[in-house]
Design a protein around this motif. Structure first.
Motif, PDB file in Angstrom:
ATOM      1  N   ILE A 247       0.825  -1.205   0.000  1.00  0.00           N
ATOM      2  CA  ILE A 247       0.000   0.000   0.000  1.00  0.00           C
ATOM      3  C   ILE A 247       0.861   1.257   0.000  1.00  0.00           C
ATOM      4  O   ILE A 247       1.938   1.289   0.598  1.00  0.00           O
ATOM      5  CB  ILE A 247      -0.969   0.011   1.213  1.00  0.00           C
ATOM      6  N   ALA A 248       0.380   2.253  -0.718  1.00  0.00           N
ATOM      7  CA  ALA A 248       0.890   3.612  -0.687  1.00  0.00           C
ATOM      8  C   ALA A 248      -0.361   4.498  -0.656  1.00  0.00           C
ATOM      9  O   ALA A 248      -1.456   4.016  -0.951  1.00  0.00           O
ATOM     10  CB  ALA A 248       1.740   3.912  -1.930  1.00  0.00           C
ATOM     11  N   PRO A 249      -0.236   5.754  -0.309  1.00  0.00           N
ATOM     12  CA  PRO A 249      -1.439   6.584  -0.266  1.00  0.00           C
ATOM     13  C   PRO A 249      -2.238   6.608  -1.578  1.00  0.00           C
ATOM     14  O   PRO A 249      -3.455   6.757  -1.560  1.00  0.00           O
ATOM     15  CB  PRO A 249      -0.886   7.974   0.066  1.00  0.00           C
TER      16      PRO A 249
ATOM     17  N   SER B  31       8.079   4.271  -6.128  1.00  0.00           N
ATOM     18  CA  SER B  31       9.038   5.347  -5.840  1.00  0.00           C
ATOM     19  C   SER B  31       9.024   5.812  -4.385  1.00  0.00           C
ATOM     20  O   SER B  31       8.855   6.996  -4.107  1.00  0.00           O
ATOM     21  CB  SER B  31       8.784   6.539  -6.771  1.00  0.00           C
ATOM     22  N   PRO B  32       9.255   4.893  -3.447  1.00  0.00           N
ATOM     23  CA  PRO B  32       9.227   5.303  -2.043  1.00  0.00           C
ATOM     24  C   PRO B  32      10.516   5.993  -1.609  1.00  0.00           C
ATOM     25  O   PRO B  32      11.570   5.805  -2.206  1.00  0.00           O
ATOM     26  CB  PRO B  32       9.086   3.972  -1.302  1.00  0.00           C
TER      27      PRO B  32
ATOM     28  N   TYR C 134       3.087   3.541   9.187  1.00  0.00           N
ATOM     29  CA  TYR C 134       2.711   3.926   7.834  1.00  0.00           C
ATOM     30  C   TYR C 134       1.787   5.142   7.858  1.00  0.00           C
ATOM     31  O   TYR C 134       1.986   6.112   7.126  1.00  0.00           O
ATOM     32  CB  TYR C 134       2.037   2.742   7.119  1.00  0.00           C
ATOM     33  N   GLN C 135       0.759   5.104   8.714  1.00  0.00           N
ATOM     34  CA  GLN C 135      -0.212   6.210   8.761  1.00  0.00           C
ATOM     35  C   GLN C 135       0.453   7.512   9.196  1.00  0.00           C
ATOM     36  O   GLN C 135       0.160   8.576   8.656  1.00  0.00           O
ATOM     37  CB  GLN C 135      -1.377   5.867   9.687  1.00  0.00           C
ATOM     38  N   VAL C 136       1.350   7.449  10.172  1.00  0.00           N
ATOM     39  CA  VAL C 136       2.039   8.661  10.627  1.00  0.00           C
ATOM     40  C   VAL C 136       2.886   9.232   9.497  1.00  0.00           C
ATOM     41  O   VAL C 136       2.817  10.434   9.199  1.00  0.00           O
ATOM     42  CB  VAL C 136       2.899   8.372  11.876  1.00  0.00           C
ATOM     43  N   LEU C 137       3.686   8.385   8.853  1.00  0.00           N
ATOM     44  CA  LEU C 137       4.551   8.869   7.773  1.00  0.00           C
ATOM     45  C   LEU C 137       3.744   9.398   6.595  1.00  0.00           C
ATOM     46  O   LEU C 137       4.069  10.452   6.030  1.00  0.00           O
ATOM     47  CB  LEU C 137       5.501   7.757   7.325  1.00  0.00           C
TER      48      LEU C 137
ATOM     49  N   GLY D  33       3.098  13.468   4.884  1.00  0.00           N
ATOM     50  CA  GLY D  33       3.389  13.742   3.483  1.00  0.00           C
ATOM     51  C   GLY D  33       4.632  13.049   2.968  1.00  0.00           C
ATOM     52  O   GLY D  33       5.102  13.350   1.864  1.00  0.00           O
ATOM     53  N   ARG D  34       5.166  12.108   3.735  1.00  0.00           N
ATOM     54  CA  ARG D  34       6.337  11.354   3.286  1.00  0.00           C
ATOM     55  C   ARG D  34       5.915  10.368   2.206  1.00  0.00           C
ATOM     56  O   ARG D  34       4.792   9.871   2.203  1.00  0.00           O
ATOM     57  CB  ARG D  34       6.953  10.581   4.453  1.00  0.00           C
TER      58      ARG D  34
END
Length: 134
Positions: free
Chosen positions: A35-37, A64-65, A106-109, A113-114
């Protein structure tokens, strides 16, 4: 003190995860996933972080993390050195932790906006659940 609710502009919101399932948006997932945003890759074939190969990172690296979070189930485990090196050689951080901790991290980062991408290993269907030795 006043609080303002800021609605994050995510296509995919991870609400929580444990060893067997995760809640993404309003869907319960029971197989390993990435998962990514702005992306969700279902049925990620990884079932054991300790047996990962560098190629298993391809779906994560394609997003592209700047940092990769690995949810390793109900216990923290680490991928082989060559998997970690595949991230580090690209300047990408890699952190391994339990699924519950990985979901929170994950949610915090993502909320900061990371550019974070997470891979979660779930003990759900087709993962050999029930065949583990105690």
């Amino acid at each position: 003190m006043q609080f303002n609710l800021e609605k994050l502009d995510f296509d995919y919101f991870l609400r929580g995860a444990d060893a067997a399932s995760a809640l993404v948006n309003e869907r319960q997932l029971r197989a390993s996933f990435v998962i990514a945003p702005d992306a969700l890759v279902e049925d990620w074939p990884v079932q054991d972080v300790t047996a990962m190969a560098p190629a298993d990172l391809d779906p994560l690296l394609a997003l592209s993390p700047e940092v990769v979070v690995l949810g390793t189930g109900d216990r923290q485990a680490f991928p082989p050195a060559e998997v970690m090196a595949a991230c580090l050689s690209r300047g990408i951080g890699l952190e391994s932790m339990t699924n519950a901790a990985a979901a929170r991290t994950y949610q915090v980062l993502a909320g900061e906006g990371r550019r974070v991408v997470a891979g979660f290993v779930l003990e759900g269907r087709d993962s050999g659940a029930g065949t583990r030795n105690p």
